[in-house]
Design an enzyme around this catalytic site. Structure first.
Site, short mmCIF file in Angstrom:
data_model
loop_
_atom_site.label_atom_id
_atom_site.label_comp_id
_atom_site.label_asym_id
_atom_site.label_seq_id
_atom_site.Cartn_x
_atom_site.Cartn_y
_atom_site.Cartn_z
N VAL A 178 0.63 -1.25 -0.18
CA VAL A 178 -0.43 -0.03 -0.63
C VAL A 178 0.90 1.01 0.05
O VAL A 178 2.14 0.93 0.35
CB VAL A 178 -0.92 -0.28 1.47
N CYS A 179 0.30 2.47 -0.82
CA CYS A 179 0.76 3.05 -0.68
C CYS A 179 0.24 4.68 -0.63
O CYS A 179 -1.43 4.57 -0.28
CB CYS A 179 1.92 3.82 -1.41
N ARG A 180 0.35 5.91 -1.10
CA ARG A 180 -1.02 7.07 -1.46
C ARG A 180 -1.91 6.24 -1.51
O ARG A 180 -2.75 6.40 -1.68
CB ARG A 180 -0.12 8.57 -1.06
#
Length: 100
Positions: free
Chosen positions: A62-64
């Protein structure tokens, strides 16, 4: 690379599934909250920290917004890891947050 929606991860968290979530955002982004149980490994640190991961496990990245986690996933897949990219990243996630 497989993908997962934020709705799917929230359902798995609600079911108390044992998930291996890696948050590849930078430290200042992580301060705004992480998916509960996630491990923070910034994208730039993935190559040197890959040996901390277990190739028998599947990792949700997950990232932004989903781009950096896809890059991390491409690298980890090339190293023999099973990964899933969280579609839309934290911008799409509206579940519970954990603050570290």
């Amino acid at each position: 690379m497989k993908t997962m929606t934020t709705e799917e991860i929230i359902n798995l968290l609600d079911a108390n599934e044992d998930l291996n979530v890696i948050d590849v955002r930078e430290a200042d982004e992580v301060e705004q909250g992480m998916i509960p149980g996630a491990v923070h490994i910034p994208l730039g640190s993935i190559p040197e920290r890959a040996d901390e991961l277990d190739k028998t496990k599947e990792y949700i990245l997950v990232c932004r917004g989903g781009v950096r986690s896809a890059k991390a996933g491409e690298y980890l897949e090339s190293q023999g890891f099973e990964v899933i990219n969280l579609e839309g990243g934290m911008m799409a996630y509206d579940g519970e947050l954990e603050f570290k």
